[in-house]
Each structure stands twice: as structure tokens, then as C-alpha cells.
Design a protein around this motif. Sequence first.
Motif, short mmCIF file in Angstrom:
data_model
loop_
_atom_site.label_atom_id
_atom_site.label_comp_id
_atom_site.label_asym_id
_atom_site.label_seq_id
_atom_site.Cartn_x
_atom_site.Cartn_y
_atom_site.Cartn_z
N MET A 1 0.82 -1.22 0.00
CA MET A 1 0.00 0.00 0.00
C MET A 1 0.86 1.26 0.00
SD MET A 1 -3.16 -0.47 -0.42
CE MET A 1 -3.44 1.28 -0.24
N LEU A 2 1.95 1.25 0.77
CA LEU A 2 2.81 2.42 0.81
C LEU A 2 3.44 2.67 -0.55
CD1 LEU A 2 3.96 4.72 2.50
CD2 LEU A 2 5.86 3.20 3.13
N ARG A 3 3.83 1.60 -1.24
CA ARG A 3 4.38 1.77 -2.58
C ARG A 3 3.36 2.39 -3.53
NH1 ARG A 3 8.51 3.23 -4.03
NH2 ARG A 3 9.76 1.52 -3.17
N ILE A 4 2.11 1.96 -3.42
CA ILE A 4 1.06 2.50 -4.29
C ILE A 4 0.78 3.96 -3.95
CG2 ILE A 4 -1.41 2.32 -4.85
CD1 ILE A 4 -1.06 -0.77 -4.36
N ILE A 5 0.78 4.29 -2.66
CA ILE A 5 0.42 5.64 -2.21
C ILE A 5 1.59 6.62 -2.42
CG2 ILE A 5 -0.12 7.03 -0.16
CD1 ILE A 5 -1.62 4.54 0.92
N MET A 6 2.81 6.16 -2.10
CA MET A 6 4.00 7.03 -2.24
C MET A 6 4.94 6.34 -3.23
SD MET A 6 4.65 8.55 1.58
CE MET A 6 5.46 10.01 0.89
N LYS A 7 4.71 6.57 -4.49
CA LYS A 7 5.24 5.75 -5.58
C LYS A 7 6.76 5.73 -5.69
CE LYS A 7 1.05 6.31 -8.36
NZ LYS A 7 0.23 6.61 -7.18
N ASP A 8 7.42 6.84 -5.36
CA ASP A 8 8.85 6.95 -5.67
C ASP A 8 9.75 7.07 -4.45
OD1 ASP A 8 7.95 9.44 -4.97
OD2 ASP A 8 8.76 10.49 -6.72
N ILE A 9 9.25 6.68 -3.27
CA ILE A 9 10.11 6.68 -2.10
C ILE A 9 10.93 5.39 -2.05
CG2 ILE A 9 8.47 8.11 -0.82
CD1 ILE A 9 7.83 5.61 0.90
N ASN A 10 11.92 5.34 -1.16
CA ASN A 10 12.65 4.11 -0.90
C ASN A 10 11.98 3.36 0.25
OD1 ASN A 10 14.56 4.48 -2.87
ND2 ASN A 10 16.17 5.20 -1.50
N ILE A 11 11.83 2.06 0.09
CA ILE A 11 11.22 1.21 1.12
C ILE A 11 12.16 0.04 1.40
CG2 ILE A 11 9.23 -0.20 1.78
CD1 ILE A 11 7.53 1.41 -0.20
N ALA A 12 12.49 -0.15 2.66
CA ALA A 12 13.40 -1.23 3.04
C ALA A 12 12.65 -2.54 3.28
CB ALA A 12 14.17 -0.85 4.30
N ALA A 13 13.30 -3.64 2.93
CA ALA A 13 12.80 -4.98 3.27
C ALA A 13 13.39 -5.33 4.64
CB ALA A 13 13.23 -5.99 2.22
N ALA A 14 12.57 -5.25 5.68
CA ALA A 14 13.06 -5.38 7.06
C ALA A 14 13.53 -6.79 7.38
CB ALA A 14 11.94 -4.98 8.03
N THR A 15 14.60 -6.86 8.16
CA THR A 15 15.14 -8.14 8.61
C THR A 15 14.10 -8.93 9.40
OG1 THR A 15 17.31 -7.08 8.78
CG2 THR A 15 17.07 -9.22 9.84
N ALA A 16 13.23 -8.23 10.14
CA ALA A 16 12.22 -8.91 10.96
C ALA A 16 11.29 -9.79 10.13
CB ALA A 16 11.41 -7.88 11.75
N LEU A 17 11.11 -9.47 8.86
CA LEU A 17 10.28 -10.31 7.99
C LEU A 17 10.89 -11.71 7.87
CD1 LEU A 17 9.55 -7.69 5.20
CD2 LEU A 17 7.82 -8.74 6.67
N GLN A 18 12.22 -11.75 7.79
CA GLN A 18 12.91 -13.03 7.65
C GLN A 18 12.88 -13.82 8.96
OE1 GLN A 18 16.75 -12.69 5.70
NE2 GLN A 18 17.40 -14.66 6.54
N ALA A 19 12.69 -13.14 10.09
CA ALA A 19 12.57 -13.84 11.37
C ALA A 19 11.29 -14.67 11.42
CB ALA A 19 12.59 -12.83 12.52
N ILE A 20 10.31 -14.31 10.61
CA ILE A 20 9.03 -15.03 10.58
C ILE A 20 8.98 -16.03 9.42
CG2 ILE A 20 6.53 -14.77 10.31
CD1 ILE A 20 6.83 -11.97 11.58
N ASP A 21 9.43 -15.57 8.26
CA ASP A 21 9.37 -16.38 7.05
C ASP A 21 10.76 -16.39 6.40
OD1 ASP A 21 9.11 -17.19 4.32
OD2 ASP A 21 7.00 -16.58 4.29
N PRO A 22 11.37 -17.56 6.15
CA PRO A 22 12.70 -17.61 5.55
C PRO A 22 12.80 -16.82 4.24
CG PRO A 22 12.03 -19.80 6.27
CD PRO A 22 10.83 -18.91 6.43
N MET A 23 11.67 -16.66 3.54
CA MET A 23 11.66 -15.91 2.29
C MET A 23 11.02 -14.52 2.47
SD MET A 23 12.99 -17.89 -0.07
CE MET A 23 12.32 -17.45 -1.67
N GLY A 24 10.97 -14.06 3.70
CA GLY A 24 10.26 -12.82 3.99
C GLY A 24 10.75 -11.61 3.25
N ARG A 25 12.07 -11.46 3.19
CA ARG A 25 12.60 -10.26 2.52
C ARG A 25 12.42 -10.33 1.00
NH1 ARG A 25 18.16 -8.54 5.64
NH2 ARG A 25 18.53 -10.77 5.87
N GLU A 26 12.54 -11.54 0.44
CA GLU A 26 12.29 -11.67 -1.00
C GLU A 26 10.85 -11.28 -1.34
OE1 GLU A 26 15.03 -15.26 -0.21
OE2 GLU A 26 13.82 -13.85 0.92
#
Length: 361
Positions: free
Chosen positions: A265-290
Motif C-alpha cells: 500500500m505504501l508503494r502504491i500511495i508514495m510511488k517513488d520513495i525508498n522502502i526497506a525490506a526489514a530483517t524482521a520479515l525473515q525472522a518469521i518467514d525464511p523468504m520474507g525479505r524476497e
Amino acid sequence: MTDIQSILDKEQYSVEDITTLLQLEGDNQKLLFKKSEETQLKYVGNKVFYRGLVEFSNVCAKNCYYCGIRKDNNNVERYNIEDKDIIEAAIFAWKNRYASMVIQGGERSDEHFINRIDHLIQQIKKETNGDLGITLSLGEQTLETYQKWYNSGAHRYLLRIESSNQNLYEQIHPKDQLHDYNQRIEALKSLRKAGYQVGTGVMVGLPGQTFEDLANDLLFMKEIDIDMCGMGPYIEHKDTPLFERRGELWPIKKRFSTTLNMIAMLRIIMKDINIAAATALQAIDPMGREKALKIGANVIMPNITPTFNRKNYQLYENKPCTDEGAEDCGNCLSMRIELANREIGLGEWGDSKHYFKRKNK
């Protein structure tokens, strides 16, 4: 029955629209992800940019209720990496063409700390011929301090609001002068005045948090016109006061899925900002950052902190990659980027396109 595609086709989204979209699962979620990926490729392209992360100290003056390195947690082994080791990590990032690094640590605002960071920035710039971009994530400081660090060579700063709902913010922080919501807002404004590319972010799935809160978080980011964002799922830590409310939490998979919806949603709303793939995603799902890179994120942070210190920078439980060396982490992330069908933007600072558009208005 709500027609999800008709909501996605809108030019502007209401709080109700965003609240609906943040709850999507299954095939409807795929529609959201399709739109966010199309937006990503159109406005920021296929590249993912590295930020070599140095978590240089877990000494903190604050007592946030959710954080494992809070001042009053006596179960953590405190450390402070020597300047020479931080500079060595910066040189590693430079030589491996990461092009940028993040200096992150526990929050302090004493004079010694401020001058130390200033010296480090200047030394890193000197040792890397001014080539290495520097992002800071060092909490609330005065405008004078922010300006000092900016003038020495830092140019991006991440200061997460954690929640834009003041009531919720005050539930996850002590009620004192060191943890004041309005002071946080002022610090974000000071970063803008100092000239930084300004980043913020929230935790997803906090006790008591609603989808409407999260929708308002996204609109808050749009309203203050951020240049970059780092947000991830809330993962509880047993040595924190907020752990007592774990019975109120959404299931971990719901926190993960909602975080992906927030990124999309943030990408759709703010189209040209930088968005990080957080490490915490990988703590839940091995493919979280991908998964995050596929649906809107375009920044990833290989950890270049000396390995022997990583295990003590535990903001949350089960943090991944604490036993990897810097080269291992970089190699792993390059594979993850390729798996997400993205290109590594080596040798490029990867600054926020939104920042330059905003500056040139």
C-alpha cells in the motif's frame, strides 16, 4: 461483496479503502501485490540498493517497552564497537560496492556520543574518498546535532514513529520527557530542516493496534512527505514490559501478511520513495525479505557488524543472521535479490527519487 479491483483502481484512497486493502488475503491479496509491483517497476525500477548495516552499540538511554536493548534490561550484554572496527566495516562496504552504509545504535544524546558520531562520519568519508553514502538511525536529537552530522557527511536519517496514533505510542513508551510523542514529531521536522532524506516507519501488529490505526499510519507518512521508510512486524521480546501483553497479539502469520500489505500500500500511495525490506520479515518467514522486494521494497541491509557483537543487538526475539560474517550476509542477500527477480544496484547510492522531486518543487 466489496469489489477489491474497483478500490485499487482509485486515484485517491480513504481510510476506509486502505483499511479494507490491508486485510486482504488469498487471491485478493494477489491483486494488491500485482498493482504494487507494477507501481514499483514503473516509478523506482527493478534495482535493489544495499545499505551495509553496522549496529555499533546496544547502550541506550531510553526505556521503550517493546525493545530488547532498553536501558533497564539487565539481561543483555552491553557492547560498544571501537571506532576502528566501524571504519573497517565501512571500508568493507565501500570495497564491495555497497555504496552506502547505515550507522545504527542505542539512543543517546550526551556530548561525548554526539562528537563521536561526528568524528566517525568524517573519518568514514575520508577513508572512502567521499564515495560511501551514510544513513544514520540514532534516535531523537536536537536540530543542532542533526545539522552537525549532516554537515559532516551523513545525508539520510531513519527515525521511526513506531505508531502515529498518540494513544498507542504512549502505551508502548514510558510517559516521561524522554519518550514524548510530540517531541518525536518535532525531531522528524528537524531532520527535514537539516536537509536529510527523511525516513520513518511503524511496527505492525502491536498489542491494541487496529487496521484503521495502520491505515492512518500510511496517511501520516504521506502527509509528512517522507523520502524513505523502514517498517516491519512487531516481534515480542521476553525481557520487555510489552511481553506481558502477548496474549493480545495477532498470530505471527497475520502480522507478517499485514506487513506485506503495508509495504504494498505504501508503494502504491508514495510511488517513488525508498522502502526497506526489514530483517524482521525473515525472522518469521525464511523468504520474507524476497517477498517484500517483489511487492514494493527496493532497499535491503546486509549486516556488516562484526559477528561477535551481533547476538547482543536483539531488539526482538529470533533475529536472523546473528552468526554470519559480513561476506556471508552479502552473498546471501544477493541470492535473495536474484530470487525476487530484481537487480542489485551495486556502486550506486540509490537515493530517494522522491527526495529530489520534493527538493526541486
